[in-house]
Enzyme design. Sequence first.
Site, short mmCIF file in Angstrom:
data_model
loop_
_atom_site.label_atom_id
_atom_site.label_comp_id
_atom_site.label_asym_id
_atom_site.label_seq_id
_atom_site.Cartn_x
_atom_site.Cartn_y
_atom_site.Cartn_z
N GLU A 23 -9.76 0.75 -5.33
CA GLU A 23 -8.52 1.40 -5.76
C GLU A 23 -8.85 2.85 -6.10
O GLU A 23 -9.84 3.11 -6.78
CB GLU A 23 -7.92 0.68 -6.98
CG GLU A 23 -6.64 1.27 -7.54
CD GLU A 23 -5.54 1.47 -6.50
OE1 GLU A 23 -5.26 2.64 -6.16
OE2 GLU A 23 -4.98 0.47 -6.02
N LYS A 59 8.72 6.86 6.28
CA LYS A 59 9.34 7.88 7.15
C LYS A 59 8.50 8.06 8.41
O LYS A 59 7.27 8.06 8.33
CB LYS A 59 9.45 9.22 6.41
CG LYS A 59 10.38 9.13 5.23
CD LYS A 59 10.56 10.48 4.58
CE LYS A 59 11.40 10.32 3.33
NZ LYS A 59 11.08 11.25 2.29
N ASP A 112 -11.66 5.87 -2.07
CA ASP A 112 -11.11 5.47 -0.77
C ASP A 112 -11.86 4.25 -0.20
O ASP A 112 -13.08 4.26 -0.06
CB ASP A 112 -11.27 6.67 0.17
CG ASP A 112 -10.67 6.42 1.55
OD1 ASP A 112 -10.09 5.34 1.77
OD2 ASP A 112 -10.81 7.33 2.40
N ASP A 166 0.55 0.88 0.78
CA ASP A 166 1.60 1.91 0.72
C ASP A 166 2.34 1.94 2.05
O ASP A 166 1.73 2.07 3.10
CB ASP A 166 0.96 3.28 0.45
CG ASP A 166 0.39 3.37 -0.96
OD1 ASP A 166 1.03 2.87 -1.89
OD2 ASP A 166 -0.71 3.93 -1.11
N ASP A 182 6.26 -6.20 2.25
CA ASP A 182 7.69 -6.48 2.12
C ASP A 182 8.48 -5.54 3.04
O ASP A 182 9.70 -5.48 2.96
CB ASP A 182 8.14 -6.27 0.66
CG ASP A 182 7.82 -4.88 0.16
OD1 ASP A 182 6.71 -4.37 0.48
OD2 ASP A 182 8.64 -4.29 -0.56
#
Length: 239
Positions: free
Chosen positions: A93, A146, A120, A142, A178
């Site tokens: 994380e 877009k 990373d 994440d 999701d």
Amino acid sequence: MSDPRNEQSKAGALEASAFFGRRKGKQLRSHQSELMEQMLPQVAISLETASVDPIKLFEPVVQEVQIEIGFGGAEHLIAKAEAFPDIGFIGCEAFINGIAKALAQVEERNIRNIRLHPADALELLRALPPNSVSKLFLLYPDPWPKPRQRKRRIVSENFLDLVGKVLKPGAEFRFATDIDDYAAWTLSRVLRHRDFTWTPGSSADWTSPWQGWFSTRYESKARREGRSSAYLTFLRRQD
Ligand SMILES: C[S@@+](CC[C@H](N)C(=O)[O-])C[C@H]1O[C@@H](n2cnc3c(N)ncnc32)[C@H](O)[C@@H]1O
């Protein structure tokens, strides 16, 4: 006009890192800051040791090593580590508040089988030796919804090459999201990758969580907002 050398180094950085989120959120409470200063150096892994054999990162001895990438608030990581004390878990994380939360839980519950890579995840995947990991979790990455942001998604051919390298033959790569479009994005990339198979028996295989599933903060948020999830289990090919 921008300097083309800058553009080149930006492109290089894009390729080298898979982290585009925030590093810091709310200011840490004083005990969390203490944990970051005093406990993190003990729990954080050495990439040098990991590159030889990640099982050697754990004391007491563990039987196998599993990895969770982008553990967020560490709900799943902590619950897994408590449920399986013989397995060593490496949590990756890059968000400092998430790392501090994990450390607080490790301290409070006296967990011995968690080590952290507080940066990373790609760095860790690159360092690990082939066939060294028994399971890898990527839960609610994440979404970067877009169109112009999608190149930031962690699932890419390069990422799958690294996951394919570190997983043992037959090992599971578990992915939850999701975001419908991210499920399709991942499926299409995994299905054309030489290292993985996906053979669901029925639709329940991807619409229901795994047996013994420990939910995460992002999953709860998705449910509150009326979104269901896809749970995809890919297997590292044997050959
Ligand atoms: C949407 S959150 C999900 C968190 C958690 N898995 C959950 O389900 O609640 C995605 C997390 O992945 C982390 N992350 C994104 N890219 C990463 C990377 N390359 N290496 C390590 N962590 C990463 C982010 O900081 C963020 O905490």
